[in-house]
Design a protein around this motif. Structure first.
Motif, PDB file in Angstrom:
ATOM      1  N   ALA A  44     -17.555 -18.239  -1.581  1.00 58.85           N
ATOM      2  CA  ALA A  44     -17.556 -18.721  -0.363  1.00 58.85           C
ATOM      3  C   ALA A  44     -18.090 -18.010   0.549  1.00 58.85           C
ATOM      4  O   ALA A  44     -17.863 -17.096   0.277  1.00 58.85           O
ATOM      5  N   LYS A  45     -18.897 -18.778   1.219  1.00 58.41           N
ATOM      6  CA  LYS A  45     -19.698 -17.932   2.664  1.00 58.41           C
ATOM      7  C   LYS A  45     -18.562 -17.898   3.802  1.00 58.41           C
ATOM      8  O   LYS A  45     -17.742 -18.009   4.148  1.00 58.41           O
ATOM      9  N   ILE A  46     -18.308 -15.985   3.683  1.00 62.04           N
ATOM     10  CA  ILE A  46     -17.264 -15.598   4.631  1.00 62.04           C
ATOM     11  C   ILE A  46     -17.624 -14.875   5.579  1.00 62.04           C
ATOM     12  O   ILE A  46     -18.716 -14.072   4.938  1.00 62.04           O
ATOM     13  N   ILE A  47     -17.427 -15.178   6.637  1.00 57.78           N
ATOM     14  CA  ILE A  47     -17.922 -14.322   8.220  1.00 57.78           C
ATOM     15  C   ILE A  47     -16.763 -13.401   8.680  1.00 57.78           C
ATOM     16  O   ILE A  47     -15.567 -14.498   9.731  1.00 57.78           O
ATOM     17  N   ASP A  48     -16.970 -12.600   9.042  1.00 59.72           N
ATOM     18  CA  ASP A  48     -15.694 -11.265  10.021  1.00 59.72           C
ATOM     19  C   ASP A  48     -16.522 -11.171  10.638  1.00 59.72           C
ATOM     20  O   ASP A  48     -17.718 -10.283  11.310  1.00 59.72           O
ATOM     21  N   ILE A  49     -15.948 -12.061  12.146  1.00 59.19           N
ATOM     22  CA  ILE A  49     -16.529 -11.903  13.951  1.00 59.19           C
ATOM     23  C   ILE A  49     -16.085 -10.708  13.926  1.00 59.19           C
ATOM     24  O   ILE A  49     -14.922 -10.206  14.310  1.00 59.19           O
ATOM     25  N   GLY A  50     -17.249  -9.545  14.768  1.00 60.36           N
ATOM     26  CA  GLY A  50     -16.201  -8.267  15.615  1.00 60.36           C
ATOM     27  C   GLY A  50     -15.807  -7.645  14.402  1.00 60.36           C
ATOM     28  O   GLY A  50     -14.549  -7.033  14.848  1.00 60.36           O
ATOM     29  N   GLY A  51     -16.128  -7.332  13.370  1.00 53.75           N
ATOM     30  CA  GLY A  51     -16.028  -6.848  12.276  1.00 53.75           C
ATOM     31  C   GLY A  51     -15.667  -5.543  11.868  1.00 53.75           C
ATOM     32  O   GLY A  51     -15.034  -4.931  11.808  1.00 53.75           O
ATOM     33  N   GLY A  52     -16.186  -5.402  12.897  1.00 52.40           N
ATOM     34  CA  GLY A  52     -16.628  -3.450  13.699  1.00 52.40           C
ATOM     35  C   GLY A  52     -16.811  -2.681  11.728  1.00 52.40           C
ATOM     36  O   GLY A  52     -17.733  -2.597  10.971  1.00 52.40           O
ATOM     37  N   ASP A  53     -15.545  -1.552  11.915  1.00 49.91           N
ATOM     38  CA  ASP A  53     -15.984  -0.784  10.654  1.00 49.91           C
ATOM     39  C   ASP A  53     -14.569  -0.759   9.741  1.00 49.91           C
ATOM     40  O   ASP A  53     -14.260  -0.181   8.905  1.00 49.91           O
ATOM     41  N   THR A  69     -20.534 -11.867   5.034  1.00 47.41           N
ATOM     42  CA  THR A  69     -21.112 -11.556   6.469  1.00 47.41           C
ATOM     43  C   THR A  69     -20.344 -10.952   7.150  1.00 47.41           C
ATOM     44  O   THR A  69     -19.410 -11.501   7.501  1.00 47.41           O
ATOM     45  N   VAL A  70     -20.861  -9.756   8.165  1.00 44.74           N
ATOM     46  CA  VAL A  70     -20.522  -8.937   8.805  1.00 44.74           C
ATOM     47  C   VAL A  70     -21.085  -8.979  10.385  1.00 44.74           C
ATOM     48  O   VAL A  70     -22.006  -8.706  10.571  1.00 44.74           O
ATOM     49  N   LEU A  71     -20.422  -9.117  10.895  1.00 46.54           N
ATOM     50  CA  LEU A  71     -21.585  -9.581  12.452  1.00 46.54           C
ATOM     51  C   LEU A  71     -20.852  -8.783  13.683  1.00 46.54           C
ATOM     52  O   LEU A  71     -18.816  -8.486  13.540  1.00 46.54           O
ATOM     53  N   ASP A  72     -21.299  -8.115  14.600  1.00 40.98           N
ATOM     54  CA  ASP A  72     -20.529  -7.011  15.978  1.00 40.98           C
ATOM     55  C   ASP A  72     -21.845  -6.827  16.370  1.00 40.98           C
ATOM     56  O   ASP A  72     -22.398  -6.652  16.345  1.00 40.98           O
ATOM     57  N   ILE A  73     -21.394  -6.212  17.806  1.00 40.31           N
ATOM     58  CA  ILE A  73     -22.228  -6.288  18.817  1.00 40.31           C
ATOM     59  C   ILE A  73     -22.173  -4.748  18.345  1.00 40.31           C
ATOM     60  O   ILE A  73     -23.887  -4.694  18.728  1.00 40.31           O
ATOM     61  N   SER A  74     -22.010  -4.058  18.115  1.00 39.16           N
ATOM     62  CA  SER A  74     -22.463  -2.391  17.509  1.00 39.16           C
ATOM     63  C   SER A  74     -22.643  -1.916  16.733  1.00 39.16           C
ATOM     64  O   SER A  74     -22.395  -1.920  15.533  1.00 39.16           O
ATOM     65  N   ALA A  75     -24.284  -1.438  16.668  1.00 33.75           N
ATOM     66  CA  ALA A  75     -24.799  -0.958  15.687  1.00 33.75           C
ATOM     67  C   ALA A  75     -23.906   0.721  14.877  1.00 33.75           C
ATOM     68  O   ALA A  75     -24.028   0.547  13.940  1.00 33.75           O
ATOM     69  N   HIS A 112     -14.047 -15.568  10.475  1.00 37.89           N
ATOM     70  CA  HIS A 112     -12.588 -14.743   9.981  1.00 37.89           C
ATOM     71  C   HIS A 112     -12.680 -13.863  11.559  1.00 37.89           C
ATOM     72  O   HIS A 112     -13.887 -13.568  11.929  1.00 37.89           O
ATOM     73  N   ASP A 113     -12.502 -14.441  12.636  1.00 41.18           N
ATOM     74  CA  ASP A 113     -12.178 -13.088  13.761  1.00 41.18           C
ATOM     75  C   ASP A 113     -10.523 -12.388  13.922  1.00 41.18           C
ATOM     76  O   ASP A 113      -9.469 -13.467  14.073  1.00 41.18           O
ATOM     77  N   ARG A 114     -10.706 -11.540  14.504  1.00 36.09           N
ATOM     78  CA  ARG A 114      -9.626 -10.642  14.453  1.00 36.09           C
ATOM     79  C   ARG A 114      -9.941  -9.756  15.295  1.00 36.09           C
ATOM     80  O   ARG A 114     -10.540  -8.728  15.090  1.00 36.09           O
ATOM     81  N   ALA A 115      -9.340 -10.348  16.903  1.00 36.43           N
ATOM     82  CA  ALA A 115      -9.311  -9.401  18.132  1.00 36.43           C
ATOM     83  C   ALA A 115     -10.427  -8.951  18.151  1.00 36.43           C
ATOM     84  O   ALA A 115     -11.280  -8.209  18.833  1.00 36.43           O
TER      85      ALA A 115
END
Ligand SMILES: C[S@@+](CC[C@H](N)C(=O)[O-])C[C@H]1O[C@@H](n2cnc3c(N)ncnc32)[C@H](O)[C@@H]1O
Length: 135
Positions: A44-53, A69-75, A112-115
């Motif tokens: 299953a394709k799972i994306i963690d929005i704002g996953g950070g570290d 997939t992990v997406l975050d604004i911070s490199a 998924h988006d936590r915080a």
């Protein structure tokens, strides 16, 4: 505004260790329970929005999920997560983007988006997020 947001989060991850921020979880128990409750295939394709570290990705890999997939604004945050995971990081799709500017090239089975969502505080940001998530 977007630039300020990015700058803020880059500074947080440059200057703070996980034990110096209030949101760190050793085990993301609730998230794992919710994800597992869907009983989806390991592909299953799972994306963690704002996953950070955050360590959610570590546990998902350990459980055998293969499309994360992990997406975050911070490199900086993504770099920290990659360093921690070592070669296992190669199995993750990492995206550095403000969620409100994200143009998904695929659809996801689990979003998924936590915080992260609650940091969007204007009507415009929220509706952009909702439109992207719905898509
Ligand atoms: C409070 S932390 C939570 C991190 C992680 N989800 C967790 O549960 O430990 C918020 C995260 O959202 C990211 N973030 C904040 N605003 C964002 C935005 N507009 N687009 C993408 N990521 C964002 C931050 O860089 C940070 O990693």
């Amino acid at each position: 505004m977007e630039k300020e947001r990015k700058h803020h989060w880059e500074t947080v991850y440059k200057t703070k260790k996980p034990d110096q921020v209030g949101w760190t979880q050793k085990i993301p128990k609730t998230s794992l329970e919710i994800i597992n409750s869907f009983e989806v295939d390991k592909t299953a394709k799972i994306i963690d929005i704002g996953g950070g570290d955050a360590k959610l990705v570590d546990y998902l890999l350990e459980q055998g999920f293969t499309n994360i997939t992990v997406l975050d604004i911070s490199a900086e945050a993504i770099e920290k997560a990659k360093k921690r995971l070592g070669v296992k990081a190669n199995n993750i799709d990492w995206i550095i983007s403000d969620i409100t500017e994200f143009e998904p090239k695929t659809t996801y089975d689990i979003w998924h988006d936590r915080a992260a969502f609650h940091f969007l505080t204007t009507e415009e940001q929220i509706s952009k997020y909702m439109a992207i998530a719905k898509k």
